[in-house]
Design a protein around this motif. Structure first.
Motif, PDB file in Angstrom:
ATOM      1  N   GLU A 107      15.494  12.053 -65.040  1.00 36.41           N
ATOM      2  CA  GLU A 107      15.225  10.835 -64.520  1.00 36.41           C
ATOM      3  C   GLU A 107      13.965  10.811 -63.435  1.00 36.41           C
ATOM      4  O   GLU A 107      13.069  10.160 -63.976  1.00 36.41           O
ATOM      5  N   GLU A 108      13.928  12.004 -62.802  1.00 38.12           N
ATOM      6  CA  GLU A 108      13.011  12.483 -61.970  1.00 38.12           C
ATOM      7  C   GLU A 108      11.742  12.836 -62.489  1.00 38.12           C
ATOM      8  O   GLU A 108      10.655  12.305 -62.124  1.00 38.12           O
ATOM      9  N   TYR A 150      22.977   7.366 -57.433  1.00 40.75           N
ATOM     10  CA  TYR A 150      23.109   7.651 -58.926  1.00 40.75           C
ATOM     11  C   TYR A 150      24.457   7.454 -59.324  1.00 40.75           C
ATOM     12  O   TYR A 150      25.093   7.458 -60.279  1.00 40.75           O
TER      13      TYR A 150
END
Length: 451
Positions: A107-108, A150
């Protein structure tokens, strides 16, 4: 005949739902419930028994006076939790941590499924097109509220993890996997092992005792306890427990070698045993949820009274799980794994532990309720507790008391500790080479009683 038919029709009508109840109080009918015997467990039918020392207390501890009590029905593991079963817990935690790290890094980086790299392990909810409106609401309003942002996100478990270094899909994947291993300078013999200090299991539980004592004061969240526990057993117990003794092979091989898979796990603290129970409950209920089944009761550690009741196997006032006061059978063979003679641990054909299904089970089909490894219970140890505990499902639980009752004796103990009424304790944050555990689950219903 016409009257019987009319009564049957009315009964069927009243049992149906909605507007067909004819204005009668028929109750809310949910899905039909059928009891499910947990895998690897036996039913211990509830009943009363005389808890405590019914014969001479040769150690003169005087901490177990006789007391007639009653316990409810419950299921209990037929054996101590084995290395193989506990490894399933450790492997699940390890895989979940790796998948979480991969998903966060993907995701990063803005990676998504389809490129064959780390993006294949992105959170499944990264693409919201297939989410229901409720799932979107929960995702954007609740699941992102966490220190890392998260917790609650759905991991993609449809893609297998790659452990072979020559097959890592890309450098980002390699970076995440590298972070799970001990540093190169700490490796030896050409082996880099997983850094077990990273294997932690987090779970929540509700302190119902505290909530009840609060008498309506405080919010529900005030009684939710958060726990995070290292899950890997302390294998150094084989060295620390015995000074001036060579036990390195047990330290090196006992937990991971397939040779010991069916042997009881040791080196686990009371906290780790509790974490295992929480995970086992989640693991089963996650499966049931996916199949549309009702959730099961929580797995937990037995109370001291439950353990003693189960160990007796329905035999009133017996000294050992097999009833009699003798430790040899009619063929002259020892009936449990313990230290039968001074300095001679192997007279019972075992030096250390034995496989969890060794020797004959008691009348509840429970193996090694005497010897092999001592077992954690959920009860706090107080030498005077028998004087004040309830006679119905007795239990002493004190969060401030760090001493936890252990029962059954072990491979390194003399016969006195194998007696079903002998009480012993260990501190809850201690791990030993001679302490393991087994779990129980409450039985739903009351018809299964020994009486």
């Amino acid at each position: 005949m016409k009257k019987l038919f009319l009564l049957a029709s009315v009964s069927l009508l009243l049992a149906s739902c909605g507007s067909n109840d004819r204005g009668e109080l028929v109750g809310v009918r949910g899905k039909s419930w059928h009891p499910e015997k947990p895998y690897g467990m036996s039913l211990v039918p509830g009943g009363s028994f005389i808890m405590g020392k019914s014969d001479d207390d040769v150690a003169n501890v005087l901490n177990a006076p006789t007391k007639t009590v009653t316990v409810r029905s419950f299921y209990m593991d037929e054996t101590e939790i084995t290395n193989s079963e506990y490894r399933q817990f450790v492997e699940w935690v390890k895989d979940s941590i790796v998948r979480t790290r991969l998903a966060i890094f993907a995701e990063e980086l803005g990676e998504v499924p389809g490129n064959g790299g780390i993006g294949e392990y992105a959170f499944k909810d990264a693409d919201t097109t297939n989410l229901s409106e409720y799932e979107k609401y929960m995702l954007f309003n609740y699941e992102s509220f966490d220190e890392e942002g998260y917790r609650g996100r759905r991991l993609n478990k449809d893609v297998d993890l790659v452990w072979n270094t020559s097959r890592y899909p890309d450098q980002y994947y390699a970076e995440v996997m590298d972070s799970m291993y001990i540093p190169e300078e700490e490796a030896y013999n050409g082996r880099r092992s997983i850094d077990v200090t990273k294997l932690k299991y987090a779970y929540n539980w509700m302190d119902i005792q505290a909530a009840a004592r609060a008498k309506g004061q405080g919010d529900r969240k005030d009684f939710i306890r958060k726990e995070e526990t290292l899950v890997y057993p302390d294998t150094t117990v084989w060295i620390k427990d015995f000074s001036y003794s060579y036990n390195e092979p047990m330290h090196n091989d006992y937990f991971w070698s397939e040779a010991y898979s069916e042997y009881p796990v040791v080196g686990v603290t009371w906290h780790q045993a509790k974490a295992f129970c929480a995970w086992r409950s989640k693991y089963k209920n996650d499966f049931n949820k996916g199949k549309g089944k009702q959730p099961v009761n929580q797995f937990r550690l037995p109370t001291e009274a439950e353990w003693e009741y189960a160990a007796r196997g329905g035999i009133e006032s017996g000294t050992y799980p097999w009833g009699g006061p003798y430790i040899l059978n009619d063929r002259g063979c020892f009936m449990a794994n313990f230290k039968p003679l001074r300095g001679d641990y192997a007279a019972d054909q075992a030096l250390y532990t034995v496989e969890a299904k060794s020797y004959d089970p008691n009348d509840y089909n429970l193996y090694n309720m005497a010897g092999n490894v001592s077992e954690w219970t959920n009860s706090s140890y107080d030498p005077n507790s028998y004087e004040y505990v309830s006679t119905m499902n007795p239990n002493t639980y004190d969060g401030e008391n760090k001493r936890r009752v252990i029962r059954g004796g072990s491979w390194k103990d003399v016969a006195y500790f194998l007696q079903v009424s002998t009480r012993d304790y260990e501190y809850q944050d201690s791990a030993r080479s001679y302490i393991g555990f087994r779990t129980v689950q409450d039985y739903m219903g009351t018809e299964a009683t020994q009486n």
